[in-house]
Design a protein around this motif. Sequence first.
Motif: not given
Length: 244
Positions: A170-182, A194-198
Amino acid sequence: MSDAVPAVYAVIGGRRVGRDEVLAWEAARLPVAAAKIGLPVPFGDLARQRAAFAEAKLGLGADEIKHRLRRDLRTGDAVARATSLLSRGRRATSVCELEVSGGSAAEFVRWFMDTSREDYVHSMTAAHPDHFLIQALPDERQEVIETTGGSPLPTRFLVDYGDLSSLTTPADPDADAQAAGVALTAGGLPIGGVRHEFRDMPGGFRARLCVEFPRVTLPHILSEHRRHLAIEFSNWVESAFRVH
């Protein structure tokens, strides 16, 4: 961007890992990767080795890299397909966090996702010895040939950053940016993602780097891939904020 390279610490399984230890992991992987692709280990300190090894891989070109790794890639593709089918869409994750003193989440993700950068292919390739090929395709997907942490074989896959449909994290609603994909096979079979969150923090930002593997992936690979994430993203952070 600021005129100072941020300090980067990795956090793996709750343990804070200093930059020197991460660099030691990278140094240990370089001769293994060189032997796999059939290139000599460059001379010099790690920074010189990293740059020279990246140039040597890029000098081979995509077709030659695929030719040299063809047997392993066939086996790796078969394993990826089998584990994905056996997992029936279920996923296991490999997670590493970074603490970065300096810069911001948005700045880093903007740099990371900018395929128009002149140094894009070089910076993507140089970030880890086990990156044999990373390039943006005309359809905007990313082609990757790498050895994931703990695996004996390199694999080829495509990352579609415009598709989040089969991600289970699940996505973090508090993340300021992400790089995500299948992540997909060449034939379009989803094999992970990948779901890289920042998230911005006072004086810098924090990254939660998450890779989804098929559920039946061996625990050793999941555990070791955390080191892979620490190596590549620490180098990418330094590259993103380095003054040229």
